[in-house]
Design a protein around this motif. Structure first.
Motif, PDB file in Angstrom:
ATOM      1  N   GLY A  86      37.094  33.709  42.534  1.00 43.53           N
ATOM      2  CA  GLY A  86      37.202  34.679  41.332  1.00 43.53           C
ATOM      3  C   GLY A  86      36.656  36.065  41.472  1.00 43.53           C
ATOM      4  O   GLY A  86      37.398  36.961  41.068  1.00 43.53           O
ATOM      5  N   LEU A  87      35.560  36.199  42.546  1.00 44.55           N
ATOM      6  CA  LEU A  87      35.176  37.586  42.941  1.00 44.55           C
ATOM      7  C   LEU A  87      36.151  38.238  43.720  1.00 44.55           C
ATOM      8  O   LEU A  87      36.333  39.563  43.577  1.00 44.55           O
ATOM      9  CB  LEU A  87      33.994  37.382  43.676  1.00 44.55           C
ATOM     10  CG  LEU A  87      32.572  37.026  43.033  1.00 44.55           C
ATOM     11  CD1 LEU A  87      31.579  36.713  44.000  1.00 44.55           C
ATOM     12  CD2 LEU A  87      32.199  37.954  41.723  1.00 44.55           C
ATOM     13  N   ASN A  88      37.137  37.550  44.308  1.00 46.70           N
ATOM     14  CA  ASN A  88      38.136  38.068  44.916  1.00 46.70           C
ATOM     15  C   ASN A  88      39.600  38.098  44.295  1.00 46.70           C
ATOM     16  O   ASN A  88      40.542  38.336  45.042  1.00 46.70           O
ATOM     17  CB  ASN A  88      38.357  36.808  46.328  1.00 46.70           C
ATOM     18  CG  ASN A  88      38.980  37.856  47.636  1.00 46.70           C
ATOM     19  OD1 ASN A  88      38.967  39.108  47.624  1.00 46.70           O
ATOM     20  ND2 ASN A  88      39.532  37.090  48.397  1.00 46.70           N
ATOM     21  N   ASN A  89      39.451  37.881  43.109  1.00 50.87           N
ATOM     22  CA  ASN A  89      40.644  38.157  42.060  1.00 50.87           C
ATOM     23  C   ASN A  89      41.979  37.300  42.563  1.00 50.87           C
ATOM     24  O   ASN A  89      42.802  37.373  42.473  1.00 50.87           O
ATOM     25  CB  ASN A  89      41.141  39.422  42.130  1.00 50.87           C
ATOM     26  CG  ASN A  89      40.181  40.568  41.419  1.00 50.87           C
ATOM     27  OD1 ASN A  89      39.526  40.005  40.548  1.00 50.87           O
ATOM     28  ND2 ASN A  89      39.841  41.541  42.065  1.00 50.87           N
ATOM     29  N   ASN A  90      41.437  35.923  43.229  1.00 52.55           N
ATOM     30  CA  ASN A  90      42.387  34.859  43.417  1.00 52.55           C
ATOM     31  C   ASN A  90      42.416  33.787  42.426  1.00 52.55           C
ATOM     32  O   ASN A  90      41.913  32.856  42.604  1.00 52.55           O
ATOM     33  CB  ASN A  90      41.983  34.407  45.012  1.00 52.55           C
ATOM     34  CG  ASN A  90      43.176  33.658  45.403  1.00 52.55           C
ATOM     35  OD1 ASN A  90      44.045  32.954  44.484  1.00 52.55           O
ATOM     36  ND2 ASN A  90      43.220  33.303  46.677  1.00 52.55           N
ATOM     37  N   ALA A  91      43.219  34.174  41.304  1.00 51.21           N
ATOM     38  CA  ALA A  91      42.965  33.257  40.047  1.00 51.21           C
ATOM     39  C   ALA A  91      43.457  31.835  40.518  1.00 51.21           C
ATOM     40  O   ALA A  91      43.077  31.012  39.980  1.00 51.21           O
ATOM     41  CB  ALA A  91      43.827  33.706  39.129  1.00 51.21           C
ATOM     42  N   ARG A  92      44.541  31.920  41.221  1.00 53.99           N
ATOM     43  CA  ARG A  92      45.185  30.715  41.752  1.00 53.99           C
ATOM     44  C   ARG A  92      44.320  29.485  42.244  1.00 53.99           C
ATOM     45  O   ARG A  92      44.146  28.156  42.015  1.00 53.99           O
ATOM     46  CB  ARG A  92      46.386  30.583  42.381  1.00 53.99           C
ATOM     47  CG  ARG A  92      47.276  29.397  42.840  1.00 53.99           C
ATOM     48  CD  ARG A  92      48.639  29.848  43.444  1.00 53.99           C
ATOM     49  NE  ARG A  92      49.308  28.494  43.924  1.00 53.99           N
ATOM     50  CZ  ARG A  92      48.889  27.878  45.027  1.00 53.99           C
ATOM     51  NH1 ARG A  92      47.787  28.047  45.668  1.00 53.99           N
ATOM     52  NH2 ARG A  92      49.620  26.476  45.079  1.00 53.99           N
ATOM     53  N   ASP A  93      43.746  30.139  43.566  1.00 54.75           N
ATOM     54  CA  ASP A  93      42.766  29.125  44.350  1.00 54.75           C
ATOM     55  C   ASP A  93      41.599  29.126  43.275  1.00 54.75           C
ATOM     56  O   ASP A  93      40.988  28.113  43.332  1.00 54.75           O
ATOM     57  CB  ASP A  93      42.494  29.826  45.440  1.00 54.75           C
ATOM     58  CG  ASP A  93      43.630  29.825  46.536  1.00 54.75           C
ATOM     59  OD1 ASP A  93      44.582  29.105  46.207  1.00 54.75           O
ATOM     60  OD2 ASP A  93      43.538  30.490  47.620  1.00 54.75           O
ATOM     61  N   GLN A  94      41.257  29.983  42.667  1.00 59.09           N
ATOM     62  CA  GLN A  94      39.997  29.707  41.722  1.00 59.09           C
ATOM     63  C   GLN A  94      40.038  28.427  40.775  1.00 59.09           C
ATOM     64  O   GLN A  94      39.419  27.489  40.549  1.00 59.09           O
ATOM     65  CB  GLN A  94      39.581  30.968  40.860  1.00 59.09           C
ATOM     66  CG  GLN A  94      38.207  30.664  40.136  1.00 59.09           C
ATOM     67  CD  GLN A  94      38.276  31.985  39.069  1.00 59.09           C
ATOM     68  OE1 GLN A  94      39.034  32.694  38.923  1.00 59.09           O
ATOM     69  NE2 GLN A  94      37.097  32.152  38.577  1.00 59.09           N
ATOM     70  N   LYS A  95      41.238  28.389  40.115  1.00 62.28           N
ATOM     71  CA  LYS A  95      41.875  27.468  39.237  1.00 62.28           C
ATOM     72  C   LYS A  95      41.859  26.106  40.234  1.00 62.28           C
ATOM     73  O   LYS A  95      41.342  24.876  39.766  1.00 62.28           O
ATOM     74  CB  LYS A  95      42.961  27.691  38.504  1.00 62.28           C
ATOM     75  CG  LYS A  95      42.777  28.612  37.460  1.00 62.28           C
ATOM     76  CD  LYS A  95      44.123  29.001  36.908  1.00 62.28           C
ATOM     77  CE  LYS A  95      45.247  29.803  37.493  1.00 62.28           C
ATOM     78  NZ  LYS A  95      46.319  30.012  36.652  1.00 62.28           N
ATOM     79  N   MET A  96      42.283  26.029  41.362  1.00 58.83           N
ATOM     80  CA  MET A  96      42.544  24.838  41.907  1.00 58.83           C
ATOM     81  C   MET A  96      41.107  24.318  42.288  1.00 58.83           C
ATOM     82  O   MET A  96      40.914  23.168  42.123  1.00 58.83           O
ATOM     83  CB  MET A  96      43.367  25.120  43.156  1.00 58.83           C
ATOM     84  CG  MET A  96      44.819  25.522  43.339  1.00 58.83           C
ATOM     85  SD  MET A  96      45.750  25.648  44.722  1.00 58.83           S
ATOM     86  CE  MET A  96      45.418  24.095  45.348  1.00 58.83           C
ATOM     87  N   PHE A  97      40.206  25.051  42.790  1.00 58.38           N
ATOM     88  CA  PHE A  97      38.793  24.514  43.292  1.00 58.38           C
ATOM     89  C   PHE A  97      38.032  24.271  42.129  1.00 58.38           C
ATOM     90  O   PHE A  97      37.219  23.397  42.047  1.00 58.38           O
ATOM     91  CB  PHE A  97      38.248  25.579  44.254  1.00 58.38           C
ATOM     92  CG  PHE A  97      38.656  25.132  45.515  1.00 58.38           C
ATOM     93  CD1 PHE A  97      37.968  24.499  46.520  1.00 58.38           C
ATOM     94  CD2 PHE A  97      39.704  26.108  46.032  1.00 58.38           C
ATOM     95  CE1 PHE A  97      38.528  24.074  47.608  1.00 58.38           C
ATOM     96  CE2 PHE A  97      40.044  26.145  47.269  1.00 58.38           C
ATOM     97  CZ  PHE A  97      39.515  24.992  48.165  1.00 58.38           C
ATOM     98  N   LEU A  98      38.196  24.592  40.731  1.00 61.55           N
ATOM     99  CA  LEU A  98      37.675  24.527  39.744  1.00 61.55           C
ATOM    100  C   LEU A  98      38.087  23.153  39.200  1.00 61.55           C
ATOM    101  O   LEU A  98      37.445  22.197  38.846  1.00 61.55           O
ATOM    102  CB  LEU A  98      37.789  25.506  38.580  1.00 61.55           C
ATOM    103  CG  LEU A  98      36.914  26.656  38.685  1.00 61.55           C
ATOM    104  CD1 LEU A  98      37.426  27.767  37.612  1.00 61.55           C
ATOM    105  CD2 LEU A  98      35.573  26.377  38.472  1.00 61.55           C
ATOM    106  N   ALA A  99      39.294  22.582  39.313  1.00 56.62           N
ATOM    107  CA  ALA A  99      39.936  21.459  38.973  1.00 56.62           C
ATOM    108  C   ALA A  99      39.460  20.544  40.097  1.00 56.62           C
ATOM    109  O   ALA A  99      39.090  19.368  39.580  1.00 56.62           O
ATOM    110  CB  ALA A  99      41.697  21.703  39.242  1.00 56.62           C
TER     111      ALA A  99
END
Length: 546
Positions: A238-251
Motif C-alpha cells: 500500500g505504501l508502495n502504491n501497488n494496489a494489486r499486490d496489496q489486495k492479494m495479500f489482504l485476501a
C-alpha cells in the motif's frame, strides 16, 4: 478434523501459486472460504469443549493441571472472543493465587495485559503492567513484559491526538522497543517484525519486503502469525502504491483469519475499503458486513468503532446504488409495459389473421387427408408389386439353378451308366463273372455316388440360399447352434432343413432322397425342434428363410 485438514491442504497448495493466478480467482477463493466460516468455527468450539471436559474431570486433574489446560483454552479464545479469553485469564489468576505460585501469577497478568493491549484497551493493559514489579519477573517472562509495553504505547501514540502526549508515548514506545530487542533472538519472528516495522516507518519498502519474505517463508496459512505477516506485507504494498499486490495479500490474510477462526482481524475490512474506492461496492459491502459479524463475536470496541465508520460510508454507497438500480428497474418496467401493450395489439392482429386462414386450412387439411389416403393405397400397391416381382425373380432364379444342376446330373448319370454297361460287357466277354458278382455285392459305388449327390446338393442349395446356415442358427437357442466339421458344407440336420425350405415336409420323402430311414429323419427333426427358440413355429420360420 480430517475434512478440515484436507481443505487446508488443498487451499494452501492453490494459494502458494498465487503469483501465477489472477486477483479475481483469489477473491473467489476468499468468498468460498467465507461461506465455510461456520465449519471452521465449529472445529474451534469442538476443541474448546474437549479442553473444558478435562477441567471438569476433578478426579484426574489437579489444580495446576487445570491451570495449563485453561492456558490452552485462552490460546483458543485469544483471537476469537475477548470476553471468554478475559474470563479464563481471570480464572487462571485465581488458580495461581491459590497455588501461591508467583511465576504463574505473573504469567497470567502478562496474558491479561497482552489481551487488553492487542484488543485496543491500551491504557488498561499498561495499568496492569504497571502493577507488576519488573525485578520480580523471571527471565523468561521479560520478553512478553516488554512486548506488551511496546504494543500498549504503540497504540496510544497512534490514537492520541494531543501532540505532547503523543510524543511522550512515542518515546516510551522506543525505550521499551530497545529493551525488547535486547532480549530477543535476532532471528526470531518478533525481532524481525520490529526491524520490518522500523523499515516501514522509514519508508524503506524494498528492505522491509525482504524481511517480510523471510518471516513469511517460515509460516503456514491458517495460523494467526501468517494472517499478521501477510497483512503487514499488504501495508508495505500500500505504501508502495501497488494496489494489486496489496489486495492479494489482504485476501490471503483474510483467508488465513477465517480458517484460523480469528475474529479480531483487520485485513477483510481494509480490503473492503480498497474495493469500495475502486467502485466494487457490492463486494465491499459483503466483506465489511462479514467483518462486522466477526467484530461482534470478538467484542472489540476499538475495532467496532473503526469498522462502523467505514461501514456507514459503504452502506450509504450500497443503498444509493440499490436506489439507482431500483430507478433503472422502474424505467425497464415502463419499457416492458409499453412493449407488452404493443405485443398485445400484435397478438390480436395475428389472431384475426389466424381466424381468416382457419377455413382455408380446413379445406387444405381435407385435401391433404385425401392425398394421404391415395398415397397410402399407392404405397400398398407398390409394395405388393415389389413383393410379387421379388418372388417371381427368386422363383426364376431357383428354377434356372435347379434346371442347370439337374441337367448336369442327368448327363453325368447317363455317362456313368454307359461306363458301367461297358465294364459289365467286358467282364462277361472275358468270363469274369465271378469278379463281376463280387463287384455288384459291394456298396462302395453307391456310397461314392451318394457323396457326390450330397456335394452337388449342398453347393447348389447354398448358391441359392447363401445365408441359410447363419439364419438357421439364429432360430436356435444359444449353445445349441449347429457347428460343421472342417470338410463339411452341410450336415444331415441342415440337409433335412434345406429340403423343408424347398417344400418337402413329408419325412418319408425326405428319407428316400437322403437315403435314411423314416425314423431317423423323424428323430433328427424332433431333436432340432427341441433346440429351437420357438419350437412350434420353427419349421415355418425355416421355410421363410431367403
Amino acid at each position: 478434523m480430517k475434512k478440515l485438514l484436507l481443505f487446508l491442504t488443498s487451499l494452501t497448495l492453490s494459494i502458494q501459486c498465487y503469483g501465477n493466478s489472477n486477483l479475481d480467482s483469489l477473491l473467489l477463493e476468499l468468498e468460498v472460504t467465507m461461506r465455510k466460516r461456520a465449519f471452521f468455527d465449529n472445529a474451534k468450539k469442538l476443541r474448546v469443549e474437549n479442553l473444558k471436559k478435562l477441567i471438569n474431570d476433578k478426579d484426574s486433574s489437579s489444580l495446576q493441571n487445570n491451570y495449563f489446560i485453561i492456558n490452552e483454552i485462552i490460546n483458543e479464545y485469544e483471537k476469537y472472543s475477548f470476553d471468554k479469553a478475559l474470563f479464563y485469564i481471570e480464572k487462571n489468576l485465581q488458580i495461581a493465587k491459590k497455588l501461591n505460585n508467583n511465576k504463574l501469577e505473573k504469567e497470567s497478568q502478562l496474558k491479561l495485559a497482552k489481551l487488553l493491549a492487542t484488543s485496543g484497551r491500551y491504557k488498561e493493559g499498561i495499568d496492569v503492567l504497571n502493577e507488576i514489579r519488573r525485578n520480580e519477573l523471571p527471565e523468561k517472562l521479560l520478553e512478553q513484559y516488554y512486548f506488551n509495553y511496546v504494543e500498549g504505547y504503540s497504540g496510544l501514540s497512534f490514537y492520541t491526538t494531543v501532540q505532547t502526549t503523543k510524543e511522550r508515548y512515542s518515546q516510551l514506545y522506543l525505550i521499551y522497543q530497545d529493551s525488547l530487542q535486547q532480549k530477543l533472538d535476532p532471528n526470531s519472528d518478533q525481532a524481525l517484525a520490529l526491524i520490518e516495522k522500523e523499515l516501514r516507518d522509514n519508508r524503506n519498502i524494498v528492505e522491509a519486503l525482504r524481511i517480510n519474505s523471510k518471516r513469511l517463508s517460515q509460516l503456514k496459512l491458517g495460523t494467526t502469525k501468517y494472517s499478521l505477516v501477510t497483512f503487514e506485507r499488504a501495508l508495505l504494498y500500500g505504501l508502495n502504491n501497488n494496489a494489486r499486490d496489496q489486495k492479494m495479500f489482504l485476501a490471503l490474510s483474510a483467508i488465513s483469519d477465517i480458517t484460523a477462526s480469528v475474529k479480531d482481524n483487520a485485513s477483510l475490512t481494509e480490503l473492503a475499503m480498497i474495493l469500495f474506492e475502486e467502485g466494487d461496492i457490492e463486494r465491499a459491502y459483503k466483506y465489511i458486513d462479514f467483518s462486522v459479524e466477526d467484530t461482534e463475536i470478538y467484542n472489540s470496541r476499538l475495532r467496532f468503532v473503526n469498522i462502523s465508520n467505514k461501514l456507514s460510508v459503504i452502506s450509504k454507497a450500497f443503498e444509493e446504488k440499490n436506489l439507482e438500480q431500483q430507478a433503472e428497474l422502474k424505467k425497464m418496467l415502463l419499457y416492458i409495459s409499453v412493449l407488452a401493450l404493443f405485443l398485445l395489439f400484435t397478438i390480436l392482429y395475428i389472431y384475426r389473421q389466424i381466424k381468416r386462414l382457419s377455413s382455408a386450412r380446413k379445406a387444405l387439411k381435407k385435401a391433404n387427408i385425401q392425398l394421404t389416403n391415395l398415397n397410402e393405397r399407392l404405397s400398398i400397391t407398390n409394395s405388393d408389386l415389389n413383393r410379387l416381382y421379388n418372388e417371381l425373380s427368386n422363383t426364376d432364379k431357383i428354377k434356372e439353378q435347379y434346371i442347370g444342376t439337374f441337367l448336369n446330373l442327368y448327363s453325368d448319370y447317363i455317362n456313368k451308366l454307359d461306363t458301367y454297361r461297358k465294364m459289365v460287357r467286358n467282364y462277361l466277354v472275358s468270363n469274369k463273372t465271378k469278379t463281376l458278382l463280387e463287384l455288384t455285392k459291394s456298396k462302395q459305388l453307391v456310397d461314392n455316388e451318394l457323396q457326390i449327390f450330397y456335394q452337388n446338393f449342398d453347393k447348389s442349395f447354398l448358391h441359392i440360399y447363401p445365408n441359410f446356415i447363419r439364419e438357421v442358427n439364429g432360430l436356435l437357442k444359444p449353445g445349441e447352434q449347429i457347428k460343421l466339421n472342417k470338410d463339411e458344407v452341410l450336415n444331415t440336420e441342415l440337409r433335412i432343413l434345406a429340403l423343408i425350405r424347398l417344400g418337402l415336409t413329408n419325412s418319408s420323402k425326405i428319407s428316400k432322397i437322403l437315403r435314411y430311414s423314416v425314423n431317423t429323419i423323424y428323430n433328427y427333426r424332433v431333436k432340432i425342434k427341441n433346440s429351437a427358440l420357438n419350437r412350434d413355429t420353427f419349421e415355418d420360420d425355416v421355410k421363410k428363410i431367403q
